[in-house]
Design a protein around this motif. Sequence first.
Motif, short mmCIF file in Angstrom:
data_model
loop_
_atom_site.label_atom_id
_atom_site.label_comp_id
_atom_site.label_asym_id
_atom_site.label_seq_id
_atom_site.Cartn_x
_atom_site.Cartn_y
_atom_site.Cartn_z
N THR B 295 -3.23 2.52 -6.19
CA THR B 295 -4.13 1.51 -6.74
C THR B 295 -4.24 0.28 -5.84
O THR B 295 -5.12 -0.56 -6.04
N GLY B 296 -3.35 0.17 -4.88
CA GLY B 296 -3.52 -0.78 -3.77
C GLY B 296 -3.61 -2.25 -4.13
O GLY B 296 -4.10 -3.04 -3.33
N GLY B 297 -3.15 -2.65 -5.31
CA GLY B 297 -3.22 -4.06 -5.68
C GLY B 297 -4.19 -4.32 -6.82
O GLY B 297 -4.26 -5.44 -7.34
N LEU B 298 -4.94 -3.29 -7.20
CA LEU B 298 -5.98 -3.49 -8.22
C LEU B 298 -5.38 -3.82 -9.59
O LEU B 298 -5.93 -4.65 -10.32
N SER B 300 -2.57 -5.43 -10.18
CA SER B 300 -2.12 -6.83 -10.09
C SER B 300 -3.32 -7.77 -10.13
O SER B 300 -3.29 -8.80 -10.81
N ASP B 301 -4.36 -7.40 -9.41
CA ASP B 301 -5.57 -8.23 -9.39
C ASP B 301 -6.10 -8.40 -10.81
O ASP B 301 -6.41 -9.51 -11.25
N ARG B 302 -6.18 -7.29 -11.55
CA ARG B 302 -6.69 -7.37 -12.93
C ARG B 302 -5.79 -8.22 -13.82
O ARG B 302 -6.26 -9.06 -14.59
N SER B 316 4.26 -8.22 -7.95
CA SER B 316 4.01 -6.81 -7.69
C SER B 316 4.28 -6.53 -6.23
O SER B 316 4.30 -7.44 -5.40
N ALA B 317 4.54 -5.26 -5.96
CA ALA B 317 4.68 -4.82 -4.58
C ALA B 317 3.72 -3.66 -4.38
O ALA B 317 3.72 -2.71 -5.16
N VAL B 318 2.84 -3.80 -3.38
CA VAL B 318 1.96 -2.69 -3.03
C VAL B 318 2.65 -1.96 -1.89
O VAL B 318 2.63 -2.41 -0.74
N THR B 319 3.33 -0.87 -2.22
CA THR B 319 4.14 -0.16 -1.23
C THR B 319 3.42 1.11 -0.83
O THR B 319 3.57 2.15 -1.45
N TYR B 320 2.60 0.96 0.20
CA TYR B 320 1.81 2.09 0.68
C TYR B 320 2.69 3.03 1.49
O TYR B 320 2.71 4.22 1.27
N ALA B 321 3.43 2.47 2.43
CA ALA B 321 4.28 3.28 3.30
C ALA B 321 5.55 3.69 2.56
O ALA B 321 6.07 2.94 1.73
N ARG B 406 -13.24 7.39 -3.87
CA ARG B 406 -12.07 6.51 -3.77
C ARG B 406 -12.13 5.32 -4.73
O ARG B 406 -11.16 5.03 -5.44
N LYS B 410 -9.56 4.61 -7.83
CA LYS B 410 -8.72 3.41 -7.94
C LYS B 410 -8.96 2.73 -9.28
O LYS B 410 -8.02 2.31 -9.96
#
Lengths: 427, 427
Positions: B295-298, B300-302, B316-321, B406, B410
């Motif tokens: 969700t890449g931060g979405l 948290s953004d909401r 929040s942590a956006v942990t992609y890797a 995509r 998301k």
Amino acid sequence: MKEAHSPDHAPLLAQVVSTGDEVLTGAIVDTNSAFIAARLLEVGLHVTRHTAVGDDALRLRDLLVEIGDHADIAVVTGGLGPTVDDITARAAADAAGVALVENAAALASIQAFFERFSRSMSPSDHKQALFPENADILFNRSGTAPGFAMTIGKCRFFFLPGVPREMQTMMAELVIPAIRADYIPPDRQQHYREKQLSLFGLPEAEVNQRLIEPSKQFKEVKLGMLARFPVIIVKLFAFGRDPDEIGSRIEAAAGRVHEALGRWMFSDNGDALETVVAGLLTGKGLTVAVAESCTGGLISDRLTNVSGSSDYFLMSAVTYANEAKTAILGVSPDTIEAHGAVSEQTAGEMAAGIRRISGADYGVATSGIAGPTGGTDDKPVGTLCVAIAGPQGVISKRRVLPFRDRAANKEIFAYVALDMLRRELIA
Amino acid sequence: MKEAHSPDHAPLLAQVVSTGDEVLTGAIVDTNSAFIAARLLEVGLHVTRHTAVGDDALRLRDLLVEIGDHADIAVVTGGLGPTVDDITARAAADAAGVALVENAAALASIQAFFERFSRSMSPSDHKQALFPENADILFNRSGTAPGFAMTIGKCRFFFLPGVPREMQTMMAELVIPAIRADYIPPDRQQHYREKQLSLFGLPEAEVNQRLIEPSKQFKEVKLGMLARFPVIIVKLFAFGRDPDEIGSRIEAAAGRVHEALGRWMFSDNGDALETVVAGLLTGKGLTVAVAESCTGGLISDRLTNVSGSSDYFLMSAVTYANEAKTAILGVSPDTIEAHGAVSEQTAGEMAAGIRRISGADYGVATSGIAGPTGGTDDKPVGTLCVAIAGPQGVISKRRVLPFRDRAANKEIFAYVALDMLRRELIA
């Protein structure tokens, strides 16, 4: 050439009609008419009116008769489905004074569509094969309801389904080619080319000012400005007989406009700012990590909207609470104590912190006050501190933006940060 | 009562007009007309047409004369500003056969507006004080251009600025009250009430099915369904003489619809899902932290779009890797190795990890494949693993959604996660 073309040199007049109670009562916003008008304009027609009417066969018939008296070309959407509300074919037949008859080819096409999806055809689906006598069927390859073309009064009408995707395909594949072939004499065929330059950070009045010289210099190219908050799009477009010639005219004008806009311009092909940043990062094999406070995840969301973002986006931390800023990012409590959470110093330590823990080439950080509450005299709502930590060190700056609205501030804060990264990457 | 009211028992006919080349050429989509039509409908008018014309005084004049012959009430937007394109007052004067005269009160109001913002008035701004003789000025408290009302033919016209915010305020404060007072006889005054129920997670066809019984049971209340991906809104509305009576009818029907929709319904007042979740968290004094991958931060953004979100949103942590998942959240490399990054197990450890490091009451985590690339036979694009860690432990589930896009994935992934948290909070 059919009978409906207009006298030489007068532009052909076009109208756009949208049918359906949902549009008329305001339950949905009509987006089809804008799309159709833009396409008609591109082939050189002069659009004079858009009209929306409800699912009312008598009112639609009257409107079609009116338009038949005034326009050369009309495109009508909606009302072609199987339900009792779908009254367009009946209204068109009545307006032209002809009968409604079953069209064998249309019926076969509808049957084929149902077979392809293994669905059975109900009696009401048969209604979709009824058309005004002598209408030309416009086949719909992405839905069940075919459209049709016919002449009412002096006007050639194209009736299309209201489903945007189906309508758009049929406009491109059937309607525009038919108008070009049948209604625009060979010596008046024209082509349309456009280019969109996107910029961020200049006020509209300033953009207007900067466009004065280029528009004087390139009179054959028209310039338009569209505000798509917080982006401004400068649209360059031109019509002409020779597509290559108008293409190169537009390129020349675009070069001049780019000069006038300078580094505020971020894209010349409609790409979003995050797509441009993504392209710069992947092109250079660089990675980014983000520490967000006031933007709340929006920067990360944007950066991960680009497919393949795992190549350059490592991680982000949305550190709303001060404890998270110190515990996760290593921001010094003394810095927050001395300068506040919203400060160039805190943003700088956040950027350096996320860069360090992620191992990314660049760390981007935001801290600010999106509002509507939380502002002070010193740091009003709209205050943004943004920082970038990179191989050359940390740069940090403060901006105060004029918006009081939380959503507007988050949006523009995210743009400021992404654009600062873009400028760093092209520096 | 003025001269324009219609004979007893026939509904008053209304039309909506939008002016401006930007709408006509398709450069912008007209959203004003839908808004105005909905408001006119609410007072019981029958809207028969929307029309858009360009910045062309002759065509607008002709249209106003036509409408003056057919409608009782019309609302026109746009063309009231200071530029040469702003031709509405001239067209209206010509349609009525009267002169254009400077209105002293309007001029004073424009001057006051400029003074308030310490700007000086240019000669072209004076143009905004020119109105058709005998027009009634409609003052604009949020912009410079006043509107006006006047009678052309048998129709009462209300001319408003095209800026949506200004138009909306003037509709509510000036136009609707004037229509009620002057054009709707006391014995035909009616009231409108509506209620919107928002739901997430049921297909449209299923919602339709569930609405059959309630709509039979409450025949005086109309039910409509609006798809606002990924949310479906069920709109209940009714007209009547007694506002309290229609209000309680709607409440009774809404109660029945709520029963039919069950726990898929998340709001009965138009609130967004994140606002509902925020209300539940603050009501219970609870906090949340988020670990996002796909969700890449979405999310948290909401969650941070709601004002006051710092009360319940910690971080929040956006942990992609994968490295970020292990280093920041403490996900075990063995878990990722054994089950993959997209797995119930990894999502569960992410949720537990973000809960632990943030100290929040709830940890929410997502891991999935938004596409368009990255899918496998086992885990196709659209696969989402979502987990919630709370005081009672960790729950984790896998969903496969049918979208290939995509942005759509998301969006719906974020809804699935927020809705899972909502259900946890009301369990």
